[in-house]
Scaffold this motif. Structure first.
Motif, mmCIF file in Angstrom:
data_model
loop_
_atom_site.group_PDB
_atom_site.id
_atom_site.type_symbol
_atom_site.label_atom_id
_atom_site.label_comp_id
_atom_site.label_asym_id
_atom_site.label_seq_id
_atom_site.Cartn_x
_atom_site.Cartn_y
_atom_site.Cartn_z
ATOM 1 N N ILE A 1 0.836 -1.203 0.000
ATOM 2 C CA ILE A 1 0.000 0.000 0.000
ATOM 3 C C ILE A 1 0.869 1.251 0.000
ATOM 4 C CG2 ILE A 1 -1.655 1.321 1.388
ATOM 5 C CD1 ILE A 1 -2.941 -1.352 2.116
ATOM 6 N N ARG A 2 1.956 1.222 0.746
ATOM 7 C CA ARG A 2 2.880 2.360 0.762
ATOM 8 C C ARG A 2 3.493 2.592 -0.618
ATOM 9 N NH1 ARG A 2 4.569 4.455 5.541
ATOM 10 N NH2 ARG A 2 3.773 2.618 6.591
ATOM 11 N N HIS B 1 0.879 3.972 -2.943
ATOM 12 C CA HIS B 1 0.649 5.377 -2.601
ATOM 13 C C HIS B 1 1.727 6.270 -3.216
ATOM 14 C CE1 HIS B 1 -1.038 8.590 -0.154
ATOM 15 N NE2 HIS B 1 0.186 8.941 0.165
ATOM 16 N N ARG B 2 2.957 5.809 -3.193
ATOM 17 C CA ARG B 2 4.050 6.593 -3.786
ATOM 18 C C ARG B 2 3.869 6.757 -5.290
ATOM 19 N NH1 ARG B 2 8.494 3.418 -0.420
ATOM 20 N NH2 ARG B 2 8.357 4.596 1.494
ATOM 21 N N SER C 1 1.079 9.124 -6.108
ATOM 22 C CA SER C 1 1.443 10.523 -5.912
ATOM 23 C C SER C 1 2.236 11.054 -7.106
ATOM 24 C CB SER C 1 2.230 10.705 -4.612
ATOM 25 O OG SER C 1 3.473 10.050 -4.685
ATOM 26 N N LEU D 1 -5.453 7.731 -4.175
ATOM 27 C CA LEU D 1 -4.428 8.354 -3.344
ATOM 28 C C LEU D 1 -5.013 8.757 -2.001
ATOM 29 C CD1 LEU D 1 -1.434 9.304 -3.449
ATOM 30 C CD2 LEU D 1 -2.285 11.495 -4.216
ATOM 31 N N THR E 1 -5.584 5.391 0.071
ATOM 32 C CA THR E 1 -4.341 4.830 0.614
ATOM 33 C C THR E 1 -3.726 5.763 1.646
ATOM 34 O OG1 THR E 1 -3.067 5.733 -1.241
ATOM 35 C CG2 THR E 1 -3.829 3.451 -1.416
ATOM 36 N N GLY E 2 -3.861 7.066 1.436
ATOM 37 C CA GLY E 2 -3.330 8.016 2.409
ATOM 38 C C GLY E 2 -4.060 7.952 3.734
ATOM 39 N N LEU F 1 -2.887 4.787 5.487
ATOM 40 C CA LEU F 1 -1.555 4.937 6.072
ATOM 41 C C LEU F 1 -1.565 5.899 7.262
ATOM 42 C CD1 LEU F 1 0.580 5.029 2.816
ATOM 43 C CD2 LEU F 1 0.471 3.190 4.507
#
Length: 68
Positions: free
Chosen positions: A7-8, A11-12, A15, A49, A52-53, A56
């Motif tokens: 997931i991280r 997310h990157r 972005s 985004l 997922t943000g 997180l």
């Protein structure tokens, strides 16, 4: 590999995609192109985004609560 790592990473990459769509939108505005779809194109990576943000963001609080 842990799902948090996936997931991280997603997310990157989202972005980066969002940043590129915003840049394309700014370029289109500078060139005075009237294309609504370019503005709406930024919503495609923005919605996942956001999801997922938020995940997180909440992750440390949820894990802290389960450890107490």
């Amino acid at each position: 590999m842990s799902s948090n790592i996936w997931i991280r990473q997603i997310h990157r990459w989202l972005s980066i995609a969002f940043t590129l769509t915003v840049i394309a939108n700014i370029v289109a505005m500078i060139m005075q192109m009237q294309a609504v779809w370019i503005g709406l194109l930024a919503l495609v990576p923005l919605i996942p985004l956001l999801i997922t943000g938020l995940y997180l963001f909440a992750l440390p609080y949820v894990s802290r609560r389960s450890n107490v």
